[in-house]
Scaffold this active site. Structure first.
Site, PDB file in Angstrom:
ATOM      1  N   HIS A  10      -6.160   9.231  23.186  1.00 26.14           N
ATOM      2  CA  HIS A  10      -5.366  10.473  23.163  1.00 26.14           C
ATOM      3  C   HIS A  10      -6.080  11.482  22.269  1.00 26.14           C
ATOM      4  CE1 HIS A  10      -1.353  12.536  23.635  1.00 26.14           C
ATOM      5  NE2 HIS A  10      -1.896  13.247  22.654  1.00 26.14           N
ATOM      6  N   GLU A 193       7.654  13.162  21.894  1.00 27.94           N
ATOM      7  CA  GLU A 193       7.220  13.703  20.606  1.00 27.94           C
ATOM      8  C   GLU A 193       8.296  14.666  20.115  1.00 27.94           C
ATOM      9  OE1 GLU A 193       3.289  15.926  18.687  1.00 27.94           O
ATOM     10  OE2 GLU A 193       3.766  16.205  20.801  1.00 27.94           O
TER      11      GLU A 193
END
Length: 328
Positions: A10, A193
């Site tokens: 990521h 998130e």
């Protein structure tokens, strides 16, 4: 920690740009982006949404394929200095040619050339995950997906989606993800998130992703955690990013270990390392210090990362050989 081999899944190519690189490039191009930096020369932002604005302002000086070639080389060298042997980086056609397929090919060729140089010179391999920007909207996402479908291969291996999780719904982008899937690309998307556990469920159900970027707020929904574990969906966890942006207040508060204990497959990455004042070495040191991780946990997350990587089987086998015994 620094010299241990590490896999990173990521990672945003522009977000990994050293501030000095962007500052020097802006100076050469006579572009004033002084508000992007703080007094110490680092990137300056107040929260996630301001971070997105600063990110796009910094990216505005990356205007040519050569700029992206130089950026890629600098970023992979910096990662290699912290033991990163393989990176999957999010790269958006919106920033590389404005979504035009022919222009994208030119940028991509320059990026891949730099990646090949990095493999030769630093032993650091890279693959590209083409990334629509969520808050740019579904139409631009379709253009990015077409760029991905037209260039799928050994280097372009996946489609992801970054940006503001609160912009629209994952279902709005289903066409783009269906196009990528039909072209043989692997799929991931940012969620969990800022959008909470419901956003994780949405990208799994509506976009049918194999991995979830971040995904950490799934911990708030025990049924979702069980589902992630049962289905083997991998979370691309970026603890330093989460703490820097205030998703969690401290490293000790971060749920990565709890997710692992519940059987969820997780990996560790830096996201946008200079923005969040982190490196892969710092991520590992903080996990050891604040989450009591040892060789077993680090070996596990790297093994999960290799299995979940979007590259070909031959590359995975070579990575496993480099990792073998490193965390004993």
């Amino acid at each position: 920690m620094k010299n241990l081999p590490k896999i990173e899944l990521h990672h945003h190519i522009e977000g990994a740009a050293p501030p000095s690189f962007i500052r020097d490039l802006a100076k050469r191009k006579s572009v004033d982006i002084s508000k992007v930096f703080d007094e110490s020369g680092g990137y300056a932002f107040t929260d996630f949404w301001h971070f997105l604005q600063v990110y796009e302002a910094a990216t505005s000086v990356l205007q040519t394929p050569q700029d992206y070639h130089d950026l890629t080389l600098a970023v992979l060298q910096a990662g290699a200095e912290h033991g990163v042997i393989y990176t999957e980086s999010f790269i958006s056609p919106d920033f590389c040619g404005g979504g035009d397929v022919d222009a994208w090919r030119d940028y991509l060729a320059a990026i891949e050339a730099a990646a090949n140089t990095a493999t030769r010179d630093f032993g650091a391999q890279m693959r590209c995950i083409v990334t629509p920007v969520r808050h740019f909207g579904p139409d631009k996402a379709r253009a990015s997906a077409l760029c991905a479908a037209e260039t799928v291969g050994e280097f372009v291996v996946g489609l992801g989606m970054g940006g503001d999780e609160k912009a629209g719904k994952p279902a709005d982008f289903a066409y783009a993800f269906d196009m990528a899937r039909e072209a043989g690309l692997h799929l991931t998307a940012h969620a969990g998130e800022w959008g909470g556990p419901a956003s994780v469920r949405a990208v799994i159900d509506d976009l049918r992703v194999e991995r979830v970027g971040h995904g950490v707020r799934a911990i708030e929904d025990p049924a979702l955690v069980d589902d992630l574990a049962e289905r083997g969906i991998v979370l691309e966890v970026c603890p330093g990013s989460n703490v820097a942006l205030g998703v969690y207040q401290t490293w000790a508060d971060h749920p990565i270990s709890k997710l692992m204990e519940r059987g969820v497959k997780v990996t560790v990455s830096t996201d946008d390392p200079p923005f969040f004042h982190t490196t892969m070495t710092a991520e590992y040191e903080n996990l050891a210090r604040h989450q009591d991780w040892g060789g077993s946990e680090f070996a596990t997350v790297n093994a999960v990362a290799v299995d979940a990587a979007f590259c070909d089987a031959e590359t995975k086998d070579a990575l496993r050989q480099k990792l073998e015994g490193a965390y004993d």
